[in-house]
Design an enzyme around this catalytic site. Structure first.
Site, mmCIF file in Angstrom:
data_model
loop_
_atom_site.group_PDB
_atom_site.id
_atom_site.type_symbol
_atom_site.label_atom_id
_atom_site.label_comp_id
_atom_site.label_asym_id
_atom_site.label_seq_id
_atom_site.Cartn_x
_atom_site.Cartn_y
_atom_site.Cartn_z
ATOM 1 N N GLU A 103 34.126 32.674 32.756
ATOM 2 C CA GLU A 103 34.145 31.323 33.323
ATOM 3 C C GLU A 103 32.728 30.907 33.721
ATOM 4 O O GLU A 103 32.295 29.772 33.482
ATOM 5 C CB GLU A 103 35.062 31.283 34.570
ATOM 6 C CG GLU A 103 36.525 31.568 34.292
ATOM 7 C CD GLU A 103 36.893 33.056 34.304
ATOM 8 O OE1 GLU A 103 36.021 33.905 33.997
ATOM 9 O OE2 GLU A 103 38.050 33.373 34.605
ATOM 10 N N CYS A 128 39.798 35.451 38.126
ATOM 11 C CA CYS A 128 39.788 36.301 39.323
ATOM 12 C C CYS A 128 39.387 35.469 40.543
ATOM 13 O O CYS A 128 38.917 34.332 40.412
ATOM 14 C CB CYS A 128 38.803 37.453 39.125
ATOM 15 S SG CYS A 128 37.093 36.938 39.248
#
Ligand code: THU
Ligand code: ZN
Length: 292
Positions: A103, A128
Site C-alpha cells: 500500500e 495491516c
C-alpha cells in the site's frame, strides 16, 4: 518486458492479457493512464473494480520478499484518473521495520508522479494496522475506499476510533502539495534531484524535510521523499521510498552507484543512520549527505 511480468501473464484473463502485454514494455513506469484504462475496460468487459482486481498479479509480481515469501500487490487510483501499482519490499539481513508495504509503495508511486490524493486502493490481502494508520494521514483519508478481492469498504470502516494528524493539531495531509524552502547551490544532477524531492517531502511533526536520490549504473535516477505519520512509527523514510520506486520501475537495487540524502538542517531528527543501514543491505555504496 521485464521478466517478472512474463512469468505471471497466464494469471490474467486472455482478453486482458492481449491488450495489457504491449503496455508492459521496458518504459512501463508501473502505472496506467486513463487512455490505457479505457482500452483495458473495453477489451476485458470488466467493471473498473473487477479490472483492478484482475490486474493485481502484475502489482504482486513487483514484490521483493526474500524473508516472508508473501507477495502483496496494490493499485492506487490517483485523483487524476491514473492507476499506480505497488508491491511490498523487504531487505534481506536488515531489520523487519525497514520493510515497505504494498500500500505504501502504490501511494508513494502516485505521490512521486504528482498526484495530490488517491480515491481508492485495491489490495490482494487485507491491509495491516500499520497501513491503515499510514493511509489515515492521506489528504483523502476521510473518503478513501479500500477494495479487497471479496469486499469494498471505506478506510474509516477499517480504522474505527482512529488517531490522526488532527490529534497533534496538524491540518496538513500526506500528498497535499508541499513546497519547503530548502536551497543549496550545486551542478550535480543527483544532488539537485534529491533537493527538489526534499522540498516536496511531508514532515509536519519533525520538520525533517528530507529526500533520497539513487543513481543506477545505467544512469537512471529515482527519488524517495520522506512521508511522516502522526503515529510516528508508520512514517516511511526516504531511502525506503526511493528503493521501492526504483524496483517498481524495474531497476535492480544491486546496480545503485550513488546515493544522496538531503535534509533540513533545522529538523528535530535525522534520516542519516536509518538511510545508511538500508544502503548497507544493497552493497558498498557510501551515502552522500548534506543538511541544508
Ligand atoms: N504486507 C503488505 O505489504 N501489506 C500489508 O498490509 C500486509 C503485510 C507485507 C509486509 C511484509 O513484506 C509481508 O507482507 C509480510 O508481512
Ligand atoms: Zn501493511
Amino acid at each position: 518486458m521485464h521478466p517478472r511480468f512474463a512469468k505471471i501473464l497466464d494469471q490474467l484473463p486472455t482478453s486482458l492479457r492481449d491488450v495489457v502485454t504491449p503496455m508492459l514494455g521496458d518504459d512501463f513506469a508501473a502505472s496506467f493512464s486513463q487512455d490505457q484504462i479505457q482500452q483495458l475496460l473495453a477489451a476485458s468487459q470488466l467493471a473498473e473494480r473487477e479490472l483492478r482486481l484482475a490486474l493485481l498479479p502484475l502489482a504482486a509480481a513487483c514484490s521483493v520478499a526474500p524473508i516472508s515469501r508473501f507477495f502483496v500487490g496494490a493499485i492506487a487510483c490517483g485523483l487524476s484518473g491514473r492507476w499506480y501499482l505497488g508491491a511490498n519490499m523487504e531487505f534481506a539481513g536488515q531489520g523487519l521495520f525497514h520493510s515497505v508495504h504494498a500500500e505504501q509503495s502504490a501511494i508513494s508511486n502516485a505521490w512521486l508522479s504528482g498526484e495530490t490524493g488517491i480515491s481508492e486502493i485495491t489490495v490482494n490481502y487485507t491491509p495491516c494496522g500499520h497501513c491503515r494508520q499510514f493511509m489515515n494521514e492521506l489528504s483523502t483519508a476521510k473518503a478513501l475506499k479500500v477494495s479487497l478481492p471479496d469486499t469494498i469498504s471505506t478506510l474509516q470502516a477499517f480504522l474505527p476510533h482512529s488517531f490522526g494528524p488532527a490529534d497533534l493539531d496538524i491540518s496538513d495531509a500526506l500528498m497535499s502539495p508541499q513546497h519547503h524552502d530548502l536551497t543549496l547551490s550545486s551542478d550535480d544532477a543527483l544532488v539537485l534531484a534529491a533537493l527538489a524531492a526534499a522540498r516536496q517531502s511531508y514532515a509536519p511533526y519533525s520538520q525533517d524535510f528530507a529526500a533520497v536520490a539513487l543513481e543506477f549504473n545505467d544512469g537512471r535516477i529515482f527519488c524517495g521523499r520522506y512521508a511522516e505519520n502522526a503515529a510516528f512509527n508508520p512514517s516511511l523514510p526516504p531511502m525506503q521510498m526511493a528503493c521501492a520506486h526504483a524496483v517498481l520501475n524495474g531497476a535492480d537495487l544491486g546496480e545503485v552507484r550513488r546515493a544522496v540524502l538531503i535534509e533540513n538542517s533545522k529538523g528535530q531528527i535525522s534520516q542519516q543512520d536509518a538511510a545508511r543501514s538500508v544502503l548497507k543491505a544493497l552493497g558498498k555504496v557510501e551515502l552522500e549527505y548534506q543538511a541544508v
